[in-house]
Write a protein that holds these residues in place. Structure first.
Motif, PDB file in Angstrom:
ATOM      1  N   GLN A 346      20.573  31.348  44.898  1.00 31.04           N
ATOM      2  CA  GLN A 346      21.296  31.415  43.642  1.00 31.04           C
ATOM      3  C   GLN A 346      20.688  32.470  42.721  1.00 31.04           C
ATOM      4  O   GLN A 346      21.404  33.225  42.071  1.00 31.04           O
ATOM      5  N   ARG A 347      19.362  32.550  42.703  1.00 32.13           N
ATOM      6  CA  ARG A 347      18.703  33.584  41.894  1.00 32.13           C
ATOM      7  C   ARG A 347      19.099  34.978  42.367  1.00 32.13           C
ATOM      8  O   ARG A 347      19.277  35.889  41.559  1.00 32.13           O
ATOM      9  N   ARG A 348      19.238  35.161  43.674  1.00 29.27           N
ATOM     10  CA  ARG A 348      19.654  36.468  44.202  1.00 29.27           C
ATOM     11  C   ARG A 348      21.035  36.841  43.685  1.00 29.27           C
ATOM     12  O   ARG A 348      21.284  37.997  43.321  1.00 29.27           O
ATOM     13  N   ALA A 351      20.899  37.507  39.795  1.00 31.71           N
ATOM     14  CA  ALA A 351      20.190  38.746  39.468  1.00 31.71           C
ATOM     15  C   ALA A 351      21.078  39.976  39.551  1.00 31.71           C
ATOM     16  O   ALA A 351      20.785  41.008  38.936  1.00 31.71           O
ATOM     17  N   THR A 352      22.199  39.879  40.278  1.00 31.79           N
ATOM     18  CA  THR A 352      23.113  41.021  40.364  1.00 31.79           C
ATOM     19  C   THR A 352      23.866  41.245  39.050  1.00 31.79           C
ATOM     20  O   THR A 352      24.442  42.309  38.832  1.00 31.79           O
ATOM     21  N   ASP A 364      16.364  31.858  34.877  1.00 36.91           N
ATOM     22  CA  ASP A 364      15.367  32.922  34.718  1.00 36.91           C
ATOM     23  C   ASP A 364      15.728  34.192  35.469  1.00 36.91           C
ATOM     24  O   ASP A 364      15.078  35.226  35.323  1.00 36.91           O
ATOM     25  N   ALA A 365      16.781  34.143  36.284  1.00 40.91           N
ATOM     26  CA  ALA A 365      17.202  35.336  37.017  1.00 40.91           C
ATOM     27  C   ALA A 365      18.176  36.200  36.218  1.00 40.91           C
ATOM     28  O   ALA A 365      18.517  37.299  36.648  1.00 40.91           O
TER      29      ALA A 365
END
Length: 428
Positions: A346-348, A351-352, A364-365
């Motif tokens: 999910q962070r990946r 982060a986009t 936090d991403a």
């Protein structure tokens, strides 16, 4: 996101030409474990999420020999058309994009979408409650969210300052006062793509939420009756705004994302506000042809409270995206959704910059401060209402868009709006 609420007409060939089958097993007599193919349809057909989804599919396959994830990325409207054709044949992909609401409910009633409540129970509490709500019916869950967002006001801080407005308004009266100050300063208060209709329905929907409350909207959908006095009052409040002539010249013929439309006016600094979802900064930049829109002058504030209203002032209006599971999908389809929904993956995705978090702890991403402000407002929301042109049956949602557009154009009254929506709902 920006095409939510606009319905596609399926004009494609027979569903059998689209896919061979939604899930396949090929055991053979070699003694090897059966292989399975999982059909996955999604609408992230461009950067930045296209390569991320593909990478996750590849990683899952490597970790699960014998499993093939067949990924079919489609443009939004093309996806709707192809899925409509396929569902009419009684078939559906193993994993498919959904916005929830009325369309998903129709798929559930047709026996095409699987109840996954028990399947995801061991990890369901990792998902934020607001993100799951659009996919829940009668206490059961039919999709796993991957994105969530909300509509609010994006505003130009420099233009506010020029008009002597030091803080964004928190009440409807304060909002109307802000519009008056902007007009007095020679500034276009609000950009609106009236031609597309769906941007205008955001105003009536939010006012209905603030005046009548979320339970009233849910009950109206169940009863097919939208003529309650509170819904009429929502239209009257909107007319208060329309009577101030707050929109740009020619707004009725303007699109949302066109070079001379709503987003472009905001991105070029020619309007002070627009009511739009979390994708607004990107579309402002792209539509106006500016490298970063209005940059740091752009900020966000939630839709204001309406004095005397029954709704909670923190309730959010918006939508997102989820993945539903087809009726004949193998258990590995659920396991794959669990994989792409774990915290690291999910962070990946977050982060986009394409998505806002649906998994607790992934906040936090978020790298963009503007998106962080939307996520913060979502985190404070007591309740969540899906876009009305998605929440209700397609014909009812379209009638909301059409009737509100007529109110904004001055050709339909507040009471007539509720009567038109009710008539369509009764005929569904």
């Amino acid at each position: 996101m920006i095409s939510l609420g606009r319905r596609s007409v399926a004009l494609l060939a027979a569903a059998s030409l689209l896919l061979g089958g939604c899930a396949s097993e090929d055991g053979g007599d070699t003694g090897k474990a059966a292989s399975k193919t999982i059909e996955w349809w999604h609408i992230q057909n461009i950067e930045p999420m296209l390569p991320v989804w593909q990478a996750l599919a590849t990683e899952y396959q490597k970790a699960h020999p014998g499993i093939t994830i067949k990924v079919t990325p489609l443009e939004n409207e093309a996806y709707k058309a192809k899925l409509t054709t396929l569902t009419q044949s009684g078939s559906i992909p193993d994993i498919f994009n959904t916005w929830g609401g009325g369309v998903l409910q129709q798929q559930i009633e047709a026996g095409l979408a699987k109840d996954i409540t028990a399947d995801i129970a061991p990890w369901a509490d990792t998902l934020t409650p607001a993100s799951v709500q659009p996919y829940q019916f009668d206490g059961k869950t039919y999709a796993v969210p991957f994105d969530v967002g909300m509509v609010g006001f994006w505003y130009n801080k420099a233009l506010f300052a020029k008009a002597g407005v030091s803080e964004p308004p928190t009440t409807w009266t304060g909002f109307l006062d802000t519009v008056k100050k902007l007009k007095a300063a020679g500034i276009t208060p609000i950009a609106l793509g009236g031609k597309d209709k769906w941007p205008g329905h955001y105003y009536w929907a939010y006012l209905a939420m603030r005046v009548a409350g979320l339970p009233a909207l849910k009950q109206a959908g169940a009863d097919a009756t939208f003529t309650a006095p509170e819904f009429v009052q929502a239209g009257e409040r909107l007319k208060e705004l329309v009577d101030l002539d707050p929109f740009q010249k020619g707004f009725l013929g303007a699109g949302y994302g066109t070079p001379d439309g709503q987003a472009a006016l905001m991105g070029s600094g020619k309007a002070a506000m627009e009511l739009m979802g979390q994708w607004a900064p990107t579309v402002q930049r792209d539509s106006s042809g500016t490298p970063d829109g209005i940059g740091d002058d752009l900020a966000f504030f939630p839709f204001p409270a309406v004095e005397g209203g029954k709704g909670d002032a923190t309730d959010a209006f918006g939508g997102g995206g989820g993945f539903a599971v087809g009726k004949d999908a193998p258990p590995e389809a659920i396991d794959f959704l669990k994989f792409i929904s774990n915290l690291d993956n999910q962070r990946r995705a977050v982060a986009t910059g394409a998505f806002l978090p649906v998994v607790k702890g992934a906040e936090d991403a978020i790298k963009d401060a503007k998106l962080a402000s939307v996520s913060e407002a979502l985190g404070k929301a007591a309740g969540f209402q899906l876009y009305l042109d998605q929440a209700y049956a397609p014909a009812v949602g379209q009638q909301v868009n059409d009737s509100v557009a007529e109110l904004i154009a001055g050709t339909l009254g507040a009471k007539e709006v509720t009567e038109a929506i009710t008539e369509t709902a009764k005929n569904e």
